[in-house]
Scaffold this motif. Structure first.
Motif, short mmCIF file in Angstrom:
data_model
loop_
_atom_site.label_atom_id
_atom_site.label_comp_id
_atom_site.label_asym_id
_atom_site.label_seq_id
_atom_site.Cartn_x
_atom_site.Cartn_y
_atom_site.Cartn_z
N MET A 280 0.84 -1.17 0.00
CA MET A 280 0.00 0.00 0.00
C MET A 280 0.89 1.24 0.00
O MET A 280 1.79 1.36 0.82
CB MET A 280 -0.89 -0.01 1.26
CG MET A 280 -1.66 1.25 1.42
SD MET A 280 -2.58 1.43 2.99
CE MET A 280 -3.38 -0.11 3.16
N ASN A 281 0.65 2.15 -0.93
CA ASN A 281 1.35 3.43 -0.96
C ASN A 281 0.47 4.48 -0.30
O ASN A 281 -0.74 4.55 -0.54
CB ASN A 281 1.66 3.85 -2.39
CG ASN A 281 2.74 3.01 -3.02
OD1 ASN A 281 3.67 2.62 -2.33
ND2 ASN A 281 2.61 2.73 -4.29
N LEU A 282 1.10 5.30 0.55
CA LEU A 282 0.38 6.34 1.26
C LEU A 282 1.06 7.68 1.07
O LEU A 282 2.28 7.74 0.85
CB LEU A 282 0.33 6.02 2.77
CG LEU A 282 -0.34 4.71 3.15
CD1 LEU A 282 -0.08 4.41 4.61
CD2 LEU A 282 -1.83 4.80 2.88
N SER A 283 0.29 8.76 1.20
CA SER A 283 0.90 10.09 1.11
C SER A 283 1.64 10.45 2.39
O SER A 283 2.46 11.36 2.38
CB SER A 283 -0.18 11.13 0.80
OG SER A 283 -1.13 11.18 1.84
N ALA A 284 1.37 9.77 3.48
CA ALA A 284 2.06 10.02 4.74
C ALA A 284 3.43 9.36 4.68
O ALA A 284 3.56 8.15 4.74
CB ALA A 284 1.26 9.47 5.91
N LEU B 108 1.70 6.44 11.46
CA LEU B 108 1.78 7.24 10.24
C LEU B 108 1.44 8.68 10.58
O LEU B 108 0.40 8.94 11.18
CB LEU B 108 0.79 6.72 9.20
CG LEU B 108 0.93 5.24 8.84
CD1 LEU B 108 -0.30 4.73 8.13
CD2 LEU B 108 2.16 5.04 7.98
N VAL B 109 2.33 9.60 10.20
CA VAL B 109 2.13 11.01 10.55
C VAL B 109 2.00 11.82 9.28
O VAL B 109 2.87 11.80 8.42
CB VAL B 109 3.31 11.54 11.40
CG1 VAL B 109 3.11 13.01 11.72
CG2 VAL B 109 3.48 10.71 12.66
N LYS B 110 0.89 12.53 9.16
CA LYS B 110 0.65 13.42 8.02
C LYS B 110 0.23 14.76 8.61
O LYS B 110 -0.84 14.89 9.20
CB LYS B 110 -0.45 12.85 7.12
CG LYS B 110 -0.84 13.73 5.97
CD LYS B 110 0.20 13.72 4.88
CE LYS B 110 -0.27 14.52 3.68
NZ LYS B 110 0.68 14.50 2.60
#
Length: 70
Positions: free
Chosen positions: A1-5, A58-60
């Motif tokens: 899974m690719n995430l923007s965070a 996960l930090v965004k």
């Protein structure tokens, strides 16, 4: 899974403080650093989060504020 965070920290849950609707999950990410997250109790239960379980925090952050004590 690719995430923007992109800030992803592996760690171990050290505490879960349960509330009525939300809970606070405390994660030790090593080096004396702790991350806490306020998430719903439904998420805590559906993810089967428990003290001692290894997780990824996960930090965004779109805003980072800096302040000074007077």
């Amino acid at each position: 899974m690719n995430l923007s965070a992109k800030n992803q920290f592996k760690g171990t849950i050290t505490n879960i403080t349960e509330g009525v609707v939300t809970g606070i999950v405390t994660v030790d990410i090593g080096g004396g650093n702790i991350v806490t997250s306020s998430i719903t109790m439904d998420s805590i239960k559906s993810l089967d989060l428990k003290v001692g379980k290894e997780v990824v925090a996960l930090v965004k952050a779109s805003n980072v504020m800096i302040g000074l004590n007077d």
